[in-house]
Design a protein around this motif. Structure first.
Motif, PDB file in Angstrom:
ATOM      1  N   TRP A 144       0.829  -1.205   0.000  1.00 62.64           N
ATOM      2  CA  TRP A 144       0.000   0.000   0.000  1.00 62.64           C
ATOM      3  C   TRP A 144       0.866   1.259   0.000  1.00 62.64           C
ATOM      4  O   TRP A 144       1.953   1.292   0.581  1.00 62.64           O
ATOM      5  CB  TRP A 144      -0.878   0.048   1.244  1.00 62.64           C
ATOM      6  CG  TRP A 144      -1.954  -0.994   1.311  1.00 62.64           C
ATOM      7  CD1 TRP A 144      -2.360  -1.847   0.326  1.00 62.64           C
ATOM      8  CD2 TRP A 144      -2.771  -1.293   2.453  1.00 62.64           C
ATOM      9  NE1 TRP A 144      -3.382  -2.647   0.772  1.00 62.64           N
ATOM     10  CE2 TRP A 144      -3.652  -2.343   2.077  1.00 62.64           C
ATOM     11  CE3 TRP A 144      -2.840  -0.785   3.742  1.00 62.64           C
ATOM     12  CZ2 TRP A 144      -4.589  -2.881   2.952  1.00 62.64           C
ATOM     13  CZ3 TRP A 144      -3.778  -1.317   4.620  1.00 62.64           C
ATOM     14  CH2 TRP A 144      -4.647  -2.355   4.229  1.00 62.64           C
ATOM     15  N   GLU A 145       0.343   2.314  -0.603  1.00 66.06           N
ATOM     16  CA  GLU A 145       0.920   3.643  -0.499  1.00 66.06           C
ATOM     17  C   GLU A 145      -0.038   4.520   0.305  1.00 66.06           C
ATOM     18  O   GLU A 145      -1.253   4.380   0.182  1.00 66.06           O
ATOM     19  CB  GLU A 145       1.131   4.256  -1.884  1.00 66.06           C
ATOM     20  CG  GLU A 145       2.159   3.513  -2.726  1.00 66.06           C
ATOM     21  CD  GLU A 145       2.372   4.175  -4.076  1.00 66.06           C
ATOM     22  OE1 GLU A 145       1.803   5.269  -4.300  1.00 66.06           O
ATOM     23  OE2 GLU A 145       3.101   3.595  -4.907  1.00 66.06           O
ATOM     24  N   PHE A 146       0.530   5.407   1.122  1.00 63.40           N
ATOM     25  CA  PHE A 146      -0.309   6.274   1.947  1.00 63.40           C
ATOM     26  C   PHE A 146      -0.330   7.670   1.361  1.00 63.40           C
ATOM     27  O   PHE A 146       0.717   8.254   1.070  1.00 63.40           O
ATOM     28  CB  PHE A 146       0.201   6.331   3.385  1.00 63.40           C
ATOM     29  CG  PHE A 146      -0.661   7.167   4.301  1.00 63.40           C
ATOM     30  CD1 PHE A 146      -1.900   6.702   4.709  1.00 63.40           C
ATOM     31  CD2 PHE A 146      -0.239   8.415   4.731  1.00 63.40           C
ATOM     32  CE1 PHE A 146      -2.713   7.469   5.538  1.00 63.40           C
ATOM     33  CE2 PHE A 146      -1.035   9.185   5.564  1.00 63.40           C
ATOM     34  CZ  PHE A 146      -2.272   8.708   5.972  1.00 63.40           C
ATOM     35  N   ARG A 147      -1.528   8.209   1.189  1.00 66.51           N
ATOM     36  CA  ARG A 147      -1.704   9.551   0.659  1.00 66.51           C
ATOM     37  C   ARG A 147      -2.490  10.382   1.657  1.00 66.51           C
ATOM     38  O   ARG A 147      -3.685  10.158   1.862  1.00 66.51           O
ATOM     39  CB  ARG A 147      -2.433   9.504  -0.690  1.00 66.51           C
ATOM     40  CG  ARG A 147      -1.670   8.732  -1.770  1.00 66.51           C
ATOM     41  CD  ARG A 147      -2.426   8.705  -3.086  1.00 66.51           C
ATOM     42  NE  ARG A 147      -1.698   7.962  -4.106  1.00 66.51           N
ATOM     43  CZ  ARG A 147      -2.146   7.731  -5.336  1.00 66.51           C
ATOM     44  NH1 ARG A 147      -3.341   8.201  -5.687  1.00 66.51           N
ATOM     45  NH2 ARG A 147      -1.422   7.046  -6.199  1.00 66.51           N
ATOM     46  N   SER A 148      -1.820  11.331   2.295  1.00 65.47           N
ATOM     47  CA  SER A 148      -2.473  12.163   3.299  1.00 65.47           C
ATOM     48  C   SER A 148      -3.493  13.086   2.641  1.00 65.47           C
ATOM     49  O   SER A 148      -3.271  13.602   1.538  1.00 65.47           O
ATOM     50  CB  SER A 148      -1.436  12.995   4.043  1.00 65.47           C
ATOM     51  OG  SER A 148      -2.067  13.901   4.938  1.00 65.47           O
ATOM     52  N   ALA A 149      -4.610  13.282   3.327  1.00 65.19           N
ATOM     53  CA  ALA A 149      -5.627  14.220   2.856  1.00 65.19           C
ATOM     54  C   ALA A 149      -5.334  15.635   3.319  1.00 65.19           C
ATOM     55  O   ALA A 149      -6.105  16.557   3.041  1.00 65.19           O
ATOM     56  CB  ALA A 149      -7.007  13.778   3.332  1.00 65.19           C
ATOM     57  N   GLY A 150      -4.234  15.810   4.052  1.00 60.15           N
ATOM     58  CA  GLY A 150      -3.794  17.141   4.438  1.00 60.15           C
ATOM     59  C   GLY A 150      -4.226  17.556   5.829  1.00 60.15           C
ATOM     60  O   GLY A 150      -5.047  16.901   6.477  1.00 60.15           O
ATOM     61  N   PRO A 151      -3.669  18.672   6.330  1.00 59.01           N
ATOM     62  CA  PRO A 151      -3.974  19.156   7.691  1.00 59.01           C
ATOM     63  C   PRO A 151      -5.453  19.412   7.922  1.00 59.01           C
ATOM     64  O   PRO A 151      -5.955  19.207   9.034  1.00 59.01           O
ATOM     65  CB  PRO A 151      -3.163  20.453   7.780  1.00 59.01           C
ATOM     66  CG  PRO A 151      -2.088  20.308   6.753  1.00 59.01           C
ATOM     67  CD  PRO A 151      -2.698  19.521   5.639  1.00 59.01           C
ATOM     68  N   GLU A 152      -6.170  19.863   6.901  1.00 58.08           N
ATOM     69  CA  GLU A 152      -7.599  20.157   7.080  1.00 58.08           C
ATOM     70  C   GLU A 152      -8.396  18.888   7.355  1.00 58.08           C
ATOM     71  O   GLU A 152      -9.515  18.955   7.874  1.00 58.08           O
ATOM     72  CB  GLU A 152      -8.165  20.876   5.854  1.00 58.08           C
ATOM     73  CG  GLU A 152      -8.212  20.052   4.581  1.00 58.08           C
ATOM     74  CD  GLU A 152      -6.895  20.042   3.808  1.00 58.08           C
ATOM     75  OE1 GLU A 152      -6.888  19.542   2.676  1.00 58.08           O
ATOM     76  OE2 GLU A 152      -5.885  20.543   4.353  1.00 58.08           O
TER      77      GLU A 152
END
Length: 259
Positions: free
Chosen positions: A34-42
């Motif tokens: 798996w690769e992890f993709r952050s949805a960001g600080p918000e």
């Protein structure tokens, strides 16, 4: 079997609450690619696990006081608010009330009468996981409970689930299907915690199963990466080769190479 043709009451999402998202992403990346993709600080550092560009799970930091690292299974609903009312009427508890996740959908979290936590997802722009059942994706969900009869009554009341009890060498395993689904729509199982399980510290919970090409190889990688193995790989006739694992932060899950 699970599909992405989501119907009410079917598993639609699964995410991990963990004290260290970066380290957890590295662990599951080694296991499943798996690769992890952050949805960001918000999004509170929440993010998606992807496989070949498809979302297959998610993870975020622990947000509730006193909780342990764990996977949460989400079930499809067309009305999260109505489901919350149904949960309370059936004797469950609302852990967090329904709320909108931007325009992606609406979610709520609950605890069933035997103490197992779960959640629901009312799809908006996000319809659910992009892939299930294929290797390195969610393929099954399983409830461990101290009172199978009470659990069956609760979930039938909330989701309309249908059940089939299957004798399995000294205990009964209950196969779960969404309302109106045939045998091919089986989505999970339900089983009682026996004395040995309770003595080992197991408590009521929902547990995800991930399909893998080689159960033994995944277990070996998990051990090398700091995970533990409560149940080493075992062959279950007509089911497959199964192992129970715990990640480095204590979240339990299972892997299976289906027969």
């Amino acid at each position: 079997m699970l599909t992405t043709d989501y119907v009410p009451g079917a598993p639609v999402w699964v995410d991990l609450g963990t004290p260290d998202v970066e380290a957890a992403a590295a662990f599951y990346g080694a296991l499943f690619g798996w690769e992890f993709r952050s949805a960001g600080p918000e999004a509170g550092c929440y993010g998606m696990f992807t496989l070949e560009g498809k979302t297959v799970a998610a993870a975020g930091p622990l947000t509730e006081q006193g909780v342990s690292s764990a996977w949460t299974v989400y079930f499809h609903t067309v009305d999260a608010d109505a489901t919350a009312k149904a949960v309370e009427q059936a004797g469950g508890t609302v852990r967090f009330a329904p709320f909108d996740v931007f325009t992606r959908g609406r979610m709520a979290g609950f605890t069933d009468p035997t103490g197992a936590q779960f959640a629901v997802w009312q799809p908006g722009e996000n319809k659910g996981l992009d892939a299930v059942t294929v290797p390195n994706t969610l393929c099954w969900t399983e409830l461990y409970t101290t009172d199978p009869a009470a659990a069956k009554a609760f979930y039938h009341s909330v989701f309309g689930w249908a059940y089939e009890d299957v004798p399995m060498g000294g205990f009964t395993y209950t196969v779960v299907r969404p309302s109106g689904g045939g045998q091919e729509a089986s989505q999970g199982g339900l089983m009682g915690l026996n004395d040995a399980m309770l003595s080992a510290g197991m408590t009521p919970r929902w547990q995800p199963y991930f399909e893998v090409a080689d159960c033994d190889a995944v277990v070996a990688t998990a051990s090398e990466r700091g995970g533990t193995v409560p149940m080493s790989p075992e062959d279950i006739e007509d089911v497959g080769r199964v192992a129970l694992l715990t990640d480095p932060f204590g979240a339990p899950f299972a892997v299976i190479t289906t027969a």
